[in-house]
Design a protein around this motif. Structure first.
Motif, PDB file in Angstrom:
ATOM      1  N   PRO A 272      37.398  -9.981  40.991  1.00 16.01           N
ATOM      2  CA  PRO A 272      37.813 -11.354  41.221  1.00 16.01           C
ATOM      3  C   PRO A 272      37.972 -11.788  42.805  1.00 16.01           C
ATOM      4  O   PRO A 272      37.875 -12.916  43.135  1.00 16.01           O
ATOM      5  CB  PRO A 272      39.089 -11.540  40.358  1.00 16.01           C
ATOM      6  N   LEU A 273      38.140 -11.035  43.718  1.00 12.99           N
ATOM      7  CA  LEU A 273      38.512 -11.116  45.064  1.00 12.99           C
ATOM      8  C   LEU A 273      37.285 -11.409  45.766  1.00 12.99           C
ATOM      9  O   LEU A 273      37.223 -11.727  46.897  1.00 12.99           O
ATOM     10  CB  LEU A 273      39.420 -10.224  45.766  1.00 12.99           C
ATOM     11  N   GLY A 274      36.062 -10.726  45.203  1.00 17.78           N
ATOM     12  CA  GLY A 274      34.733 -10.896  45.679  1.00 17.78           C
ATOM     13  C   GLY A 274      34.015  -9.365  45.710  1.00 17.78           C
ATOM     14  O   GLY A 274      34.052  -8.922  44.422  1.00 17.78           O
ATOM     15  N   LEU A 275      33.499  -8.941  46.911  1.00 17.41           N
ATOM     16  CA  LEU A 275      32.485  -7.764  46.371  1.00 17.41           C
ATOM     17  C   LEU A 275      33.184  -6.807  47.615  1.00 17.41           C
ATOM     18  O   LEU A 275      33.397  -7.009  48.709  1.00 17.41           O
ATOM     19  CB  LEU A 275      31.110  -8.018  47.145  1.00 17.41           C
ATOM     20  N   SER A 276      33.082  -5.281  47.291  1.00 13.80           N
ATOM     21  CA  SER A 276      33.428  -4.231  47.898  1.00 13.80           C
ATOM     22  C   SER A 276      32.070  -3.415  48.113  1.00 13.80           C
ATOM     23  O   SER A 276      31.415  -2.903  47.348  1.00 13.80           O
ATOM     24  CB  SER A 276      34.299  -3.517  47.393  1.00 13.80           C
ATOM     25  N   PHE A 277      31.610  -3.173  49.400  1.00 16.36           N
ATOM     26  CA  PHE A 277      30.352  -2.541  49.798  1.00 16.36           C
ATOM     27  C   PHE A 277      30.791  -1.054  49.997  1.00 16.36           C
ATOM     28  O   PHE A 277      31.296  -0.937  51.131  1.00 16.36           O
ATOM     29  CB  PHE A 277      29.698  -3.175  50.802  1.00 16.36           C
ATOM     30  N   PHE A 278      30.527   0.020  49.205  1.00 16.67           N
ATOM     31  CA  PHE A 278      31.050   1.352  49.485  1.00 16.67           C
ATOM     32  C   PHE A 278      29.756   2.083  50.134  1.00 16.67           C
ATOM     33  O   PHE A 278      29.120   2.342  49.412  1.00 16.67           O
ATOM     34  CB  PHE A 278      31.378   1.744  47.997  1.00 16.67           C
ATOM     35  N   GLU A 303      34.844  -5.081  52.578  1.00 13.03           N
ATOM     36  CA  GLU A 303      35.217  -6.111  51.690  1.00 13.03           C
ATOM     37  C   GLU A 303      34.132  -7.653  52.124  1.00 13.03           C
ATOM     38  O   GLU A 303      34.419  -7.904  53.265  1.00 13.03           O
ATOM     39  CB  GLU A 303      36.863  -6.394  51.672  1.00 13.03           C
ATOM     40  N   VAL A 304      33.863  -8.255  51.192  1.00 10.41           N
ATOM     41  CA  VAL A 304      33.158  -9.627  51.439  1.00 10.41           C
ATOM     42  C   VAL A 304      33.528 -10.498  50.306  1.00 10.41           C
ATOM     43  O   VAL A 304      33.686 -10.361  49.062  1.00 10.41           O
ATOM     44  CB  VAL A 304      31.543  -9.199  51.533  1.00 10.41           C
ATOM     45  N   GLU A 305      33.752 -11.710  51.052  1.00  6.90           N
ATOM     46  CA  GLU A 305      34.056 -13.120  50.241  1.00  6.90           C
ATOM     47  C   GLU A 305      32.854 -13.738  50.012  1.00  6.90           C
ATOM     48  O   GLU A 305      31.870 -14.014  50.757  1.00  6.90           O
ATOM     49  CB  GLU A 305      35.120 -13.939  50.813  1.00  6.90           C
ATOM     50  N   VAL A 306      32.310 -14.177  48.619  1.00  2.82           N
ATOM     51  CA  VAL A 306      31.154 -14.707  48.209  1.00  2.82           C
ATOM     52  C   VAL A 306      31.484 -16.057  47.384  1.00  2.82           C
ATOM     53  O   VAL A 306      32.725 -15.925  46.611  1.00  2.82           O
ATOM     54  CB  VAL A 306      30.342 -13.867  47.536  1.00  2.82           C
ATOM     55  N   ASP A 307      31.020 -16.869  47.221  1.00  2.00           N
ATOM     56  CA  ASP A 307      30.958 -18.116  46.586  1.00  2.00           C
ATOM     57  C   ASP A 307      30.827 -17.853  45.091  1.00  2.00           C
ATOM     58  O   ASP A 307      31.096 -18.368  44.124  1.00  2.00           O
ATOM     59  CB  ASP A 307      29.944 -19.157  46.985  1.00  2.00           C
TER      60      ASP A 307
END
Length: 422
Positions: A272-278, A303-307
């Motif tokens: 719910p907060l966005g995307l996590s690129f691992f 961590e990245v915020e996305v619409d």
């Protein structure tokens, strides 16, 4: 009234019938003799099926072709009731190409003709531990086998094991025979996961309470390979196989949607907060990838915020797709990810700029979408949807945004899950 005149042929048949009844009464014609009007298979002449080319199949006959052939592979699952069903449909016209049903009712424990390294166990029961909605499916399409688990008693101790079931109910145990264990006693074999892309089963051999050795069993040869370890910091029960990743993994057990991008060097997790690129580039030589969110791995995460919202899917190495109402598409490269991280390094997260979607595949509001499946070339998307006006069902849409969704009314409406589109 005009009398009916019997023809000579009819009169002859009547005489034969009377003679037959007379002989039967005298015991000269056995009651177990076949009726002369019956076929060799036992069906009467009236009931004998039409053997001409193009004749309809018998009631209940289903496709027995290969489940790994090109098409749309679907699943219906009720593991709590002990059965799973898989059906392959033609991409062009939704014609049923193949079907398989696996049911633990009436299971038979025996050695498989195809898997000579298997054995016939004497278990307490067999469980088809899978779900159509969560986790990888347990099916080996090419072999038409499904993964199952069981418990067997050894010296009064119940030990976990695993094996595979065929459509005829034959269950073959594949976990090592506990009777052949060394002096330390037989271990339990837990948390098996089917890995059909590599024709193997990955599992955990319990070595101590909460500790284990992750191993892989090759279905063709029966050879077992060590992959790594699991334990307190890498929970053994979180063993998994991810599409797009050529190795097994231990995740954090949060069931967050994941996708693999950047040619297998990065795993994306949506929440719910966005995307996590691992970043898993430094684990390239590891047969078991660590995806748990421990202190070391947090430094590997961007961590990245996305619409966009919803479950995330990888279209290709640099394109992500979300199952939100608009079917949002986000293109992102490693360089763009690095720039985003640098720009927000000293900014509180609540002030981060959200990355907008590059395009959406649905222009109108109000759609509810789920169960996304990409075509083999990644050019088309098949998905289940409830549009604001219209009926719920299966739809297709071009991934490049060049067209509107079109309903696939030829696909059965009772399909619950699409596993793959080959």
């Amino acid at each position: 009234m005009t009398p009916t005149i019997a023809t000579p042929a009819v009169r002859a048949l009547a005489v034969m019938a009377a003679l037959t009844l007379s002989l039967s009464a005298c015991g000269l014609l056995g009651s177990d003799e076949p009726d002369p009007t019956e076929t060799e298979e036992g069906a009467t002449a009236e009931e004998a099926p039409d053997s001409e080319e193009g004749a309809p199949a018998k009631e209940g006959a289903r496709g027995s072709g290969p489940l790994d052939a090109p098409g749309i592979l679907t699943a219906a699952c009720q593991p709590e009731s002990g059965w799973l069903e898989f059906t392959l449909y033609s991409t062009e016209d939704a014609q049923e190409l193949a079907h398989a049903r696996f049911d633990t009712d009436g299971v038979v424990h025996a050695e498989s003709d195809d898997l000579s390294h298997g054995r016939a166990a004497d278990p307490r029961g067999v469980t088809l531990e899978t779900s159509c909605d969560e986790g990888p499916p347990s099916l080996f399409p090419e072999r038409r086998l499904v993964l199952g688990t069981f418990e067997e008693e050894v010296d009064g101790v119940a030990l976990a094991g695993f094996g595979v079931m065929a459509e005829d109910g034959t269950f073959t145990a594949l976990s090592p025979d506990p009777e052949e264990a060394g002096s330390e006693g037989p271990p339990a074999y837990q948390h098996p996961v089917a890995d059909p892309e590599r024709d193997r089963i990955v599992f955990v051999e319990e070595t101590d309470e909460g500790e284990g050795s992750v191993q892989a069993l090759d279905l063709a040869s029966g050879e077992v390979t060590d992959l790594g370890t699991c334990g307190r910091h890498r929970p053994c029960e979180n063993l998994t196989v991810l599409p797009g990743l050529d190795r097994a993994a231990i995740d954090d057990g949060q069931s967050a949607p994941t996708a693999v991008v950047f040619d297998g060097s990065t795993v994306v997790r949506g929440d719910p907060l966005g995307l996590s690129f691992f970043d898993i580039g430094d684990q390239a030589d590891s047969a078991l990838v660590d995806l748990t969110l421990n202190f070391v791995n947090r430094d590997r995460t961007t961590e990245v915020e996305v619409d966009a919202t919803g479950t995330v899917h990888a279209v290709d190495a640099t394109t992500l797709l979300f199952d939100d109402g608009a079917l949002s598409v986000l293109a992102i490269t490693e360089a763009a990810l690095s720039d985003y991280e640098e720009e927000n390094a000293s900014t509180p997260r609540n002030l981060w700029e959200s990355l907008p979607a590059d395009r959406t595949l649905i222009s109108e509001d109000g759609w509810e979408n789920s169960s996304l499946a990409l075509s083999p070339e990644g050019a088309e998307l098949l998905f289940h949807a409830t549009p604001p006006a219209g009926s719920a069902g299966w739809y297709t849409v071009p991934v490049d945004g060049s067209g509107a969704p079109e309903e696939r009314a030829d696909l059965p409406g009772d399909i619950s899950t699409i596993i793959s589109w080959r």
